[in-house]
Design a protein around this motif. Structure first.
Motif, PDB file in Angstrom:
ATOM      1  N   UNK A 292     -12.140  12.321  -3.055  1.00  0.00           N
ATOM      2  CA  UNK A 292     -11.873  11.056  -3.736  1.00  0.00           C
ATOM      3  C   UNK A 292     -10.434  10.612  -3.496  1.00  0.00           C
ATOM      4  N   UNK A 293      -9.511  11.579  -3.523  1.00  0.00           N
ATOM      5  CA  UNK A 293      -8.125  11.237  -3.238  1.00  0.00           C
ATOM      6  C   UNK A 293      -7.943  10.716  -1.827  1.00  0.00           C
ATOM      7  N   UNK A 294      -8.644  11.307  -0.875  1.00  0.00           N
ATOM      8  CA  UNK A 294      -8.564  10.842   0.512  1.00  0.00           C
ATOM      9  C   UNK A 294      -9.055   9.400   0.634  1.00  0.00           C
ATOM     10  N   UNK A 295     -10.181   9.103  -0.007  1.00  0.00           N
ATOM     11  CA  UNK A 295     -10.750   7.756   0.090  1.00  0.00           C
ATOM     12  C   UNK A 295      -9.851   6.730  -0.590  1.00  0.00           C
ATOM     13  N   UNK A 299      -7.943   5.092   2.290  1.00  0.00           N
ATOM     14  CA  UNK A 299      -8.883   4.015   2.538  1.00  0.00           C
ATOM     15  C   UNK A 299      -8.602   2.748   1.763  1.00  0.00           C
ATOM     16  N   UNK A 300      -7.885   2.860   0.633  1.00  0.00           N
ATOM     17  CA  UNK A 300      -7.636   1.696  -0.220  1.00  0.00           C
ATOM     18  C   UNK A 300      -6.137   1.424  -0.381  1.00  0.00           C
ATOM     19  N   UNK A 301      -5.406   2.399  -0.938  1.00  0.00           N
ATOM     20  CA  UNK A 301      -4.000   2.150  -1.248  1.00  0.00           C
ATOM     21  C   UNK A 301      -3.139   1.959  -0.011  1.00  0.00           C
ATOM     22  N   UNK A 326       2.044   6.119  -0.907  1.00  0.00           N
ATOM     23  CA  UNK A 326       0.949   6.694  -1.692  1.00  0.00           C
ATOM     24  C   UNK A 326       1.310   8.075  -2.230  1.00  0.00           C
ATOM     25  N   UNK A 327       2.334   8.701  -1.657  1.00  0.00           N
ATOM     26  CA  UNK A 327       2.771  10.001  -2.159  1.00  0.00           C
ATOM     27  C   UNK A 327       3.251   9.887  -3.599  1.00  0.00           C
TER      28      UNK A 327
END
Length: 653
Positions: A292-295, A299-301, A326-327
């Motif tokens: 979920x974190x990867x997506x 993928x979004x942020x 994103x970090x």
């Protein structure tokens, strides 16, 4: 027939030695492989695994192949304890986090030059933090295991696996025989084996008929042969894929969605069986959270930050790109969940300290079985108090001196290092309790709490902030992970003193193995770099920089608040669902997957063992063959072909 008043059973000492040469040597051998493997994966993903289940399983298989008589369950406990202490040093000593973070320092931004820790300095630093957590774990044993009877799920699972391998009663189903009648009573939740439990003699099968001995021997041989076959093919398959990816780096970063998305947005696919094995070991909850974190992150942020102009640099940049942007959101999520997970633990600890001690307050189990708070171990099997006292004093004083020698007076004040040790001891109380209840050790939260605290007592000192957090995290992480092993030993009747000694040996050997492995990796690869991005290092450094100058990328603060709030809500729901068993527990993402999986699986011991073996082969295959790749790179033997490699993604570009 009248039943006698039963009392808490006292375990008798094992008839055979537990801290044996074969147990310690096998534990060190397995632990050294795990050390290299954990360093390899830690520098890639920031994640390491205790591998206690795998250590116990591999130790059992090794004992049947190379030794005349099989190990006792207690020897296996000492073996896996030694292996865990050896294998987890890359995280405890910060070689996947704070050491790479110090090498990223910048004179213009941080006021200090990069600190690159060499072999001798690495040994000194590791010696400073390697034993404090080991000493912390022993005095916590009576409170969290004997009195509070916390579950420590991983430790309990390891005890169950060892009981299956050695054909002894599982700890969860052991019964106490009442001598005056034929009635037996189930012991309370997760109680240890005692002298009243029937444990078959594994070495000689005393009292057994020839037919039974022959059947047990045949069953054992079949288990060993099937285990080695599963381990062999999974190890060979994973190792072959790793070696192929070394000579053809394209296999490490396949542009599955096209070269544009791969090169500009880092959307690549890395086929690695070792990650499959790690996923099996970590379980659904963690792996689902990572996906979920990867997506959400990539993928979004990442596209949102890039197209909005908040992260104008290349996506791969940690300074002005989406990776760095994103970090910060990830950091907020990690801190929020860690803090929330510590709140109920701290509240319970506070209430227990204020609760009056009265003989009237006894549980049903205590009324039936007597005073269960009494330690079932005899004094000669416990760790002496003077060992703990002198060990704590020596580890703090010598550790402070070594930190001062390695990093100098300007890096961190000696008095601040002492505070770091004491803060680590305090926070380890919360971490160990959280681990015992949830199987998650919130060491990242412990480290961040230390960083926040040291921003007040040594402001604007990035080096001191990182080092102090590393000192505190090392103690909490070691105390928590080793407490899982102590729980395993408690359930199976292993000597706490033998485990303590095995932990000391494993930690001492791992100092040199870890530092040597890290030195080899830094000589062969840029760290952080394409092959080993060391994501945890950026987390440490980013928070230290934030506490120094207070600057955030554009619009990052708002998303940090949003991400942290969402993580806090999910953490509260998890805690509530776990503690109360409410109806929506299975609808929390990780709970949903586990619910579906548990509806379909078949709870058979052989299948569970086979799954652990295959996962171990996948992980160890890549970990061991990565050592071969490291040696090849050191010797100047590079890739056979860089065809298809993309700039700044593949290791050969």
């Amino acid at each position: 027939m009248a039943m006698e008043q039963s009392i808490a059973p006292r375990r008798t000492p094992s008839s055979s030695p537990e801290l044996t040469l074969r147990a310690v040597f096998s534990g060190l051998l397995i632990g050294c492989l795990l050390c290299f493997t954990n360093l390899y994966f830690g520098l890639q993903t920031g994640w390491i695994s205790m591998m206690s289940l795998q250590s116990a399983l591999l130790g059992y298989l090794l004992s049947l192949i190379f030794f005349k008589s099989p190990m006792s369950p207690q020897e296996n406990v000492v073996l896996q304890t030694t292996a865990v202490a050896t294998g987890t040093m890359p995280l405890a000593a910060g070689f996947v986090g704070i050491i790479p973070a110090l090498s990223l320092l910048n004179r213009e931004r941080d006021g200090v030059d990069p600190i690159r820790v060499g072999w001798i300095a690495g040994v000194g630093w590791s010696c400073a933090v390697a034993f404090f957590g080991v000493v912390l774990a022993s005095p916590l044993r009576k409170q969290v295991i004997i009195k509070e009877k916390l579950v420590f799920p991983s430790g309990t699972a390891t005890a169950q696996l060892i009981s299956v391998l050695h054909r002894i009663p599982p700890p969860t189903t052991t019964s106490v025989a009442v001598r005056s009648s034929n009635i037996t009573q189930r012991r309370r939740y997760y109680e240890p084996l005692s002298a009243d439990d029937v444990i078959p003699d594994q070495s000689e099968n005393a009292g057994s008929s020839p037919e039974l001995r022959s059947g047990l021997e045949q069953e054992r041989n079949e288990l060993v042969q099937a285990g080695w076959r599963s381990l062999g093919w999974s190890f060979a398959t994973s190792g072959t894929m790793t070696l192929a990816a070394y000579f053809f780096p394209l296999l490490n970063a396949i542009p599955l969605f096209g070269t544009h998305l791969a090169q500009n947005w880092l959307w690549v696919f890395s086929p690695s069986l070792s990650y499959v094995g790690q996923g099996i070991i970590m379980g659904f909850s963690t792996t689902l959270s990572m996906n979920l974190g990867m997506i959400v992150g990539w993928g979004i942020l990442s596209p949102v930050a890039k197209h909005s102009g908040w992260a104008p640099g290349p996506v791969s940049s940690t300074t002005d790109g989406a990776r760095g942007w994103i970090l910060w959101v990830a950091l907020a999520v990690m801190m929020a969940e860690s803090f929330i997970s510590l709140v109920p633990v701290a509240a319970d600890l506070f209430r227990s300290l204020r609760r009056p001690k009265s003989p009237a307050f006894t549980t049903l189990g205590q009324q039936e079985f007597g005073n269960e708070d009494e330690d079932p171990e005899t004094p000669d099997r416990l760790v002496p108090l003077k060992w703990i006292t002198w060990g704590a004093g020596a580890s703090i004083s010598i550790g402070t001196i070594l930190v001062w020698i390695v990093f100098g007076h300007e890096g961190i004040k000696p008095w601040a290092t002492v505070i770091g040790f004491l803060l680590g001891a305090l926070l380890s109380l919360l971490g160990v309790r959280a681990l015992g209840e949830t199987d998650l050790n919130p060491v990242s939260g412990v480290g961040k709490i230390s960083q926040l605290f040291f921003a007040l007592i040594q402001p604007r000192n990035v080096v001191a902030n990182i080092i102090a957090g590393g000192v505190a995290e090392a103690g909490a992480q070691q105390a928590g992970d080793l407490m899982q092993d102590i729980k395993t030993g408690h359930l199976l009747g292993a000597s706490p003193r033998a485990q303590f000694q095995g932990q000391l040996v494993g930690s001492a050997v791992s100092i040199f193995v870890t530092v040597t492995a890290y030195s080899l990796y830094t000589r062969a690869y840029p760290i952080p770099g394409p092959s080993f991005p060391a994501p945890t290092a950026y987390v440490w450094l980013s928070l230290a920089r934030l506490l120094r100058d207070g600057s955030l990328p554009p619009k990052c603060g708002e998303f940090m608040v949003l991400g942290g709030a969402l993580a806090a809500v999910v953490a509260v729901l998890k805690i509530r669902a776990t503690s109360r068993g409410v109806w929506y527990a299975k609808w929390i993402p990780s709970g949903l997957i586990e619910y579906v999986y548990n509806q379909r699986r078949r709870d058979k011991d052989d299948q569970s063992i086979r799954l652990v073996i295959v996962a171990s082969g996948f992980v160890l295959g890549e970990g061991v063959v990565s050592i071969v790749g490291l040696l090849l790179r050191t010797l100047g033997i590079g890739a056979a072909s860089c065809w298809g490699c993309l700039p700044h993604i593949c290791s050969c570009t």
